[in-house]
Design a protein around this motif. Structure first.
Motif, PDB file in Angstrom:
ATOM      1  N   ASP A 170       7.604  19.058 -46.085  1.00 17.00           N
ATOM      2  CA  ASP A 170       8.277  20.188 -46.721  1.00 17.00           C
ATOM      3  C   ASP A 170       9.717  19.781 -47.056  1.00 17.00           C
ATOM      4  OD1 ASP A 170       9.385  22.589 -47.475  1.00 17.00           O
ATOM      5  OD2 ASP A 170       8.969  23.631 -45.595  1.00 17.00           O
TER       6      ASP A 170
ATOM      7  N   TYR B 198       6.821  27.935 -45.520  1.00 15.21           N
ATOM      8  CA  TYR B 198       5.438  28.236 -45.155  1.00 15.21           C
ATOM      9  C   TYR B 198       5.182  29.738 -45.118  1.00 15.21           C
ATOM     10  CZ  TYR B 198       0.973  28.320 -42.767  1.00 15.21           C
ATOM     11  OH  TYR B 198      -0.350  28.564 -42.465  1.00 15.21           O
TER      12      TYR B 198
ATOM     13  N   PHE C 299      -3.179  26.915 -45.961  1.00 14.23           N
ATOM     14  CA  PHE C 299      -2.013  26.201 -46.489  1.00 14.23           C
ATOM     15  C   PHE C 299      -2.098  26.166 -48.009  1.00 14.23           C
ATOM     16  CE2 PHE C 299      -5.242  22.989 -45.533  1.00 14.23           C
ATOM     17  CZ  PHE C 299      -5.297  22.224 -46.698  1.00 14.23           C
TER      18      PHE C 299
ATOM     19  N   ASN D 116       2.082  21.623 -46.508  1.00 18.19           N
ATOM     20  CA  ASN D 116       2.754  22.159 -45.331  1.00 18.19           C
ATOM     21  C   ASN D 116       1.898  23.212 -44.639  1.00 18.19           C
ATOM     22  OD1 ASN D 116       4.756  22.738 -43.462  1.00 18.19           O
ATOM     23  ND2 ASN D 116       5.712  24.268 -44.780  1.00 18.19           N
ATOM     24  N   GLY D 117       1.617  23.001 -43.392  1.00 15.16           N
ATOM     25  CA  GLY D 117       0.760  23.892 -42.607  1.00 15.16           C
ATOM     26  C   GLY D 117      -0.551  23.246 -42.241  1.00 15.16           C
TER      27      GLY D 117
END
Length: 616
Positions: free
Chosen positions: A511, A519, A535, A486-487
């Motif tokens: 996510d 995050y 991340f 995620n990110g």
């Protein structure tokens, strides 16, 4: 088996030696002192033998790669270097990760609380491992330690009071912990507040969404009242839709209130919006809370949470309908309003100053020696940074039975993983086109404070760190077939992440709880705030040899019983093969970062793009 055994012995023997240094009380026992001395001697011999073998292997590889660099085309060199990286990835050893995790979660380290003996011992252990692997110190004054000044604040409940004073009617006396929590961010023993309350909706100033809850209102010297979370949205382009943005996090709401000149903030808790119950708020804010002593940002005299029913009483005493005001706050055109009610409070706290370090090392970029009289070419680093937090929750003094928060999964696993990464990268240390950095950060459990300090004081300029890869709480339960990154999708590097995941037979999954704002809850966030693309790499719920229900049950069992509990202990039957796979994946990504000819950027319009551009 011999290599595995020697690795475990080295870690444990080193631990014993360090323990005798950190804890004079242990050394006073003649039997323990003798055992420590013997183990230290054996440790030094074992360490020397292992290091000699490692150096020989690294030197041979380095020589060959330097020959490639000098005598072949850049394309041929890149192919040879990538082949070497692959061979070192293959040598990543799950049992070496196990050895680090076993030691870092031992009772000897007393839960690794920042500023206490166990936390200091963990930091020294990590620094020693960095030295063994040949990392150059990247901390203060030629050391591996980036020392941070902290202040611990613990409210004295018997001396702390808070009351709501309506313009008419009787005061409403609030009960600490049951009705509200409070922290004095100004780091003084006492603070006194007598100020009007201003309802500012969700307390967000988000120009990219054309939203400003502070428009047309002056909150200087006042108390803001706001709702936890983001304004409601189903549009991913408006406050993230179902996913929480940073505007929804309680940390942002306190920060923004202080920036606007408020002296205090009351965040209205609601379980569905916060994604956790009041007990989490109470437990997190009634024990000692840690702050950066030298933080230059404005701070609140009263950073508070209140129960939902307390907010209802505030609106009722103000002659307003709570449900109507709550609904209006989530719609465009909302206007903040000063309420006919004041907060009177006295906050008394115990204040404890202490230091705790980030542990930081670097393999610097290789730059070919120049001939005499030649001018060095300009060089802009594009380093990869690996991070993991080493701190945990310490112990409960005087409690019978198991009273140590050992933090084996959270986050001895992440530290063990970056230590094994450092060992693997050490074989490449003389021929790196850009630098490779490692940081084991402190005070994550206190609000990402160690990584916040690292982001504000990076060992090389933030603009020259191309990417941060973070590892946090990777359960050693087998080999994952999925990952959550995620990110990463917010950066130009995501296509490379997708391609590499496919090569590692890892499906990328989203996510699982976007509404919880995950995050913003781990150390990579502190690096992204200063513009560094960042991340975490985490496993999904599908593992080799098991169905998804098994994986879901494993994570649920850990969260229900072990997370932030005394039972987060090392288990001899843990399977670290998955941890090894995820750092092989991370090493592969890291090599692509430092060998890329293009800088990594945030996607256009991302909330961190401006910070990246400013850093350059």
């Amino acid at each position: 088996m011999k290599a595995k055994a020697s690795s475990r012995f080295l870690s444990l023997a080193l631990a014993a030696a360090l323990a005798s240094i950190v804890s004079p009380a242990l050394a006073q026992d003649p039997g323990i002192a003798a055992a420590n001395a013997a183990m230290q001697a054996n440790m030094m011999a074992t360490q020397a033998a292992m290091q000699a073998q490692s150096d020989a292997q690294a030197a041979a590889a380095t020589f060959q790669m330097q020959m490639n660099m000098a005598n072949t085309s850049s394309a041929s060199y890149a192919r040879a270097a990538t082949k070497s990286v692959k061979s070192y990835e293959a040598g990543i050893d799950p049992e070496k990760i196990r050895a680090h995790v076993q030691f870092l979660s031992d009772d000897l380290l007393e839960g690794r609380y920042p500023g206490l003996r166990g936390g200091e011992l963990a930091a020294k252990y990590i620094a020693t491992q960095f030295a063994i692997y040949g990392l150059k110190p990247a901390g203060d004054n030629g050391t591996y330690f980036q020392n941070i000044n902290f202040v611990g604040m613990k409210v004295r409940p018997s001396e702390t009071t808070a009351s709501l004073i309506p313009k008419s009617g009787a005061p409403i006396v609030l009960k600490f912990a049951d009705d509200y929590t409070v922290m004095n961010e100004t780091l003084t023993p006492t603070s006194d507040i007598d100020a009007p309350i201003v309802f500012v909706g969700y307390g967000a100033d988000a120009p990219e969404f054309n939203w400003n809850d502070y428009a047309g209102i002056d909150v200087k010297g006042k108390i803001i009242l706001c709702i936890v979370g983001d304004p409601p949205s189903s549009d991913p382009k408006f406050f993230g839709g179902d996913a929480m943005t940073y505007y929804g996090r309680w940390t942002y709401k306190f920060e923004q209130a202080a920036r606007m000149g408020a002296v205090g903030a009351l965040i209205i808790h609601r379980t569905d919006l916060a994604s956790y119950g009041w007990d989490v708020v109470k437990n997190s804010n009634t024990s000692e809370k840690t702050f950066l002593r030298d933080d230059k940002n404005p701070q609140l005299k009263a950073a508070s949470w209140i129960q939902l029913d307390v907010a209802q009483k505030i609106f009722a005493a103000s002659g307003l309908d709570f449900d109507q005001e709550f609904a209006a706050a989530g719609k465009p055109g909302f206007k903040a309003v000063e309420l006919p009610i004041r907060l009177q409070a006295h906050v008394s706290s115990d204040v404890r100053s202490f230091q705790s370090p980030n542990v930081v090392g670097i393999f610097p970029a290789y730059q070919e020696p120049l001939k005499k009289g030649k001018t060095p070419p300009s060089f802009t680093d594009q380093a990869v940074l690996y991070t993991a937090h080493y701190d945990h929750l310490g112990f409960k003094a005087g409690m019978p039975g198991d009273n140590i928060y050992n933090g084996a999964a959270d986050n001895a696993t992440g530290v063990g993983m970056i230590l094994e990464l450092a060992r693997s990268w050490s074989h490449m240390r003389s021929v790196l086109p850009h630098s490779v950095l490692f940081a084991a950060v402190t005070a994550e459990e206190q609000g990402l404070l160690g990584s916040q300090y690292l982001g504000q004081n990076p060992p090389i300029p933030a603009s020259q760190i191309a990417l941060d890869i973070n590892y946090d709480m990777v359960l050693p339960i087998g080999t994952p077939m999925e990952i959550n990154v995620n990110g990463a999708q917010r950066t130009s590097f995501y296509p490379a992440v997708e391609k590499t995941a496919k090569a590692f037979r890892l499906d990328i999954v989203p996510d699982p709880r976007p509404s919880a704002g995950s995050y913003y809850r781990s150390d990579h966030f502190s690096l992204s705030r200063v513009g560094i693309p960042a991340f975490s790499i985490e496993p999904g719920t599908l593992f080799e040899g098991y169905d998804r229900a098994w994986g879901v049950a494993q994570f649920k069992n850990f969260e229900d019983h072990d997370y932030h509990n005394f039972s987060d202990n090392y288990h001899s039957d843990w399977d670290f093969s998955g941890n090894a796979k995820l750092i092989r994946f991370g090493m592969d990504l890291g090599w692509q970062v430092i060998s890329s000819k293009k800088p990594i950027t945030w996607n256009k319009g991302d909330e961190f793009e401006a910070a990246r551009l400013a850093s350059r």
